[in-house]
Scaffold this motif. Structure first.
Motif, PDB file in Angstrom:
ATOM      1  N   LYS A   1      -8.841  -3.211  -0.428  1.00 30.72           N
ATOM      2  CA  LYS A   1      -9.124  -1.893  -0.690  1.00 30.72           C
ATOM      3  C   LYS A   1      -7.943  -1.326   0.656  1.00 30.72           C
ATOM      4  CE  LYS A   1     -12.863  -1.221  -3.128  1.00 30.72           C
ATOM      5  NZ  LYS A   1     -12.691  -0.831  -4.320  1.00 30.72           N
ATOM      6  N   GLY A   2      -7.501  -0.315   0.607  1.00 31.55           N
ATOM      7  CA  GLY A   2      -6.500   0.459   1.032  1.00 31.55           C
ATOM      8  C   GLY A   2      -7.234   0.737   3.004  1.00 31.55           C
ATOM      9  N   PRO A   3      -6.386   0.718   4.046  1.00 34.78           N
ATOM     10  CA  PRO A   3      -7.463   1.518   5.220  1.00 34.78           C
ATOM     11  C   PRO A   3      -7.861   2.306   4.591  1.00 34.78           C
ATOM     12  CG  PRO A   3      -5.142   0.118   5.200  1.00 34.78           C
ATOM     13  CD  PRO A   3      -5.105  -0.041   4.334  1.00 34.78           C
TER      14      PRO A   3
ATOM     15  N   TYR B   1      -8.625   2.677  11.769  1.00 37.96           N
ATOM     16  CA  TYR B   1      -8.807   2.591  10.534  1.00 37.96           C
ATOM     17  C   TYR B   1     -10.021   1.363  10.256  1.00 37.96           C
ATOM     18  CZ  TYR B   1      -5.377   5.303   9.234  1.00 37.96           C
ATOM     19  OH  TYR B   1      -4.486   6.364   8.889  1.00 37.96           O
TER      20      TYR B   1
ATOM     21  N   LEU C   1      -8.930  -1.358  11.684  1.00 36.57           N
ATOM     22  CA  LEU C   1      -7.536  -1.632  12.432  1.00 36.57           C
ATOM     23  C   LEU C   1      -7.144  -0.277  13.592  1.00 36.57           C
ATOM     24  CD1 LEU C   1      -6.005  -1.842   9.037  1.00 36.57           C
ATOM     25  CD2 LEU C   1      -6.728  -3.780  10.231  1.00 36.57           C
TER      26      LEU C   1
ATOM     27  N   GLN D   1     -11.080  -1.125   6.946  1.00 40.46           N
ATOM     28  CA  GLN D   1     -10.412  -1.619   5.211  1.00 40.46           C
ATOM     29  C   GLN D   1     -11.475  -3.350   5.580  1.00 40.46           C
ATOM     30  OE1 GLN D   1      -7.162  -4.337   5.851  1.00 40.46           O
ATOM     31  NE2 GLN D   1      -6.318  -3.063   4.064  1.00 40.46           N
TER      32      GLN D   1
ATOM     33  N   THR E   1      -8.720  10.003  15.831  1.00 44.11           N
ATOM     34  CA  THR E   1      -7.853   9.769  16.318  1.00 44.11           C
ATOM     35  C   THR E   1      -7.749  10.227  17.855  1.00 44.11           C
ATOM     36  OG1 THR E   1      -5.994  10.825  13.753  1.00 44.11           O
ATOM     37  CG2 THR E   1      -4.864  11.458  16.815  1.00 44.11           C
TER      38      THR E   1
ATOM     39  N   PHE F   1       0.740  -0.882  -0.165  1.00 41.82           N
ATOM     40  CA  PHE F   1      -0.063   0.026  -0.099  1.00 41.82           C
ATOM     41  C   PHE F   1       1.330   1.397   0.166  1.00 41.82           C
ATOM     42  CE2 PHE F   1      -4.041  -1.777   0.429  1.00 41.82           C
ATOM     43  CZ  PHE F   1      -3.883  -2.874   1.665  1.00 41.82           C
TER      44      PHE F   1
ATOM     45  N   LEU G   1       3.462   3.855  11.477  1.00 42.56           N
ATOM     46  CA  LEU G   1       1.653   3.006  11.700  1.00 42.56           C
ATOM     47  C   LEU G   1       2.237   2.090  12.170  1.00 42.56           C
ATOM     48  CD1 LEU G   1      -0.855   5.230  11.218  1.00 42.56           C
ATOM     49  CD2 LEU G   1       0.468   6.015  12.387  1.00 42.56           C
TER      50      LEU G   1
ATOM     51  N   PHE H   1      -5.222   5.849  16.693  1.00 39.25           N
ATOM     52  CA  PHE H   1      -5.407   5.767  15.626  1.00 39.25           C
ATOM     53  C   PHE H   1      -6.342   3.920  14.948  1.00 39.25           C
ATOM     54  CE2 PHE H   1      -2.946   9.145  14.774  1.00 39.25           C
ATOM     55  CZ  PHE H   1      -1.754   8.649  15.373  1.00 39.25           C
TER      56      PHE H   1
ATOM     57  N   GLY I   1      -3.924   3.854  -1.465  1.00 37.13           N
ATOM     58  CA  GLY I   1      -4.073   2.906  -1.702  1.00 37.13           C
ATOM     59  C   GLY I   1      -4.665   1.922  -2.112  1.00 37.13           C
TER      60      GLY I   1
ATOM     61  N   PHE J   1      -9.481   5.598   7.185  1.00 33.90           N
ATOM     62  CA  PHE J   1      -8.755   6.864   8.412  1.00 33.90           C
ATOM     63  C   PHE J   1     -10.238   7.004   8.670  1.00 33.90           C
ATOM     64  CE2 PHE J   1      -7.649   9.321  11.915  1.00 33.90           C
ATOM     65  CZ  PHE J   1      -7.535  10.541  11.837  1.00 33.90           C
TER      66      PHE J   1
END
Lengths: 117, 112
Positions: free
Chosen positions: B42-44, B36, B87, B38, B49, A91, B100, B34, A109, B46
């Motif tokens: 796909k990507g995490p 997230y 996450l 997912q 915080t 990623f 992170l 933090f 991404g 946000f």
């Protein structure tokens, strides 16, 4: 809505071959990252990049890895001689400038899946 | 060594059934925690915080809280679209470090 784009979405390679994964971060972002996620495992930090140099790297990011921002838009991760254990989702992420404190908000991404045979 | 542990690994709930996800951490100096989300393939993405114990953040059906040892993500009256892997990640003190450290996540399934 601006987004981080990554290519290729999936790459299959032979062990020992070089691989370049490409990312186009969001246009006004200045901090760039690569993370990886081995199937079924946690997302792991590889490297952060700011002002055309590496600002931090993890133990995973050894000499076989390198990053580059060859032009004003692309950010690449090169793996020089791939190993079986490099198989993972990679990623790219970026974050905007201007904040003295990192808020933890990264824009990721969709990832590039690397399969090493 | 900094550690982030999430539990449970997987959770299946009925639509409308509220619950909480846990993230416990052992770090040398917490700069931030933090959350997230997912989705598969796909990507995490946000969510929140949290910087200090006692802090809370809310967004729609989600509420995140933080103590000195753990964080909870409370999900109130969830809907099927809340199904995802959640996450938890931490940022620890030390120089210019901004990488992170993530937990393995909680895979949440909300059944209609």
């Amino acid at each position: 809505e601006p987004e981080v784009t990554q290519t290729p979405s999936h790459q299959v390679t032979q062990m020992g071959q070089e691989v370049i994964l490409r990312c186009v971060p969001i246009s006004n972002h200045l901090y760039f990252y690569w993370y990886r996620q081995i199937l079924g495992q946690k997302v792991e930090f590889l490297v952060s990049f700011y002002n055309n140099e590496i600002s931090e790297k993890s133990e995973i990011f050894d000499d076989q890895f390198s990053v580059e921002r060859p032009d004003g838009s692309n950010f690449t991760l090169k793996i020089r001689s791939t190993k079986l254990e490099d198989s993972a989702m990679y990623f790219c992420a970026s974050r905007p400038p201007g904040l003295a404190t990192f808020t933890g908000e990264l824009f990721f991404g969709e990832g590039s899946r690397l399969t090493v045979l | 060594e900094d550690q982030v542990t999430q539990s449970p690994e997987a959770l299946r709930l009925q639509e409308g059934e509220s619950s909480s996800l846990n993230c416990s951490y052992t770090v040398s100096g917490l700069r931030g925690l933090f959350w997230y989300r997912q989705d598969p393939g796909k990507g995490p993405e946000f969510l929140f915080t949290l910087y200090s114990a006692g802090e809370e953040k809310e967004k729609e059906r989600l509420k995140a809280t933080l103590t000195k040892k753990e964080s909870f993500l409370h999900i109130t009256a969830p809907k099927p679209e809340d199904s995802a892997t959640y996450l938890c990640a931490v940022l620890v003190a030390g120089g210019g470090a901004d990488g992170l450290t993530f937990g393995k996540g909680t895979h949440l399934i909300i059944q209609p």
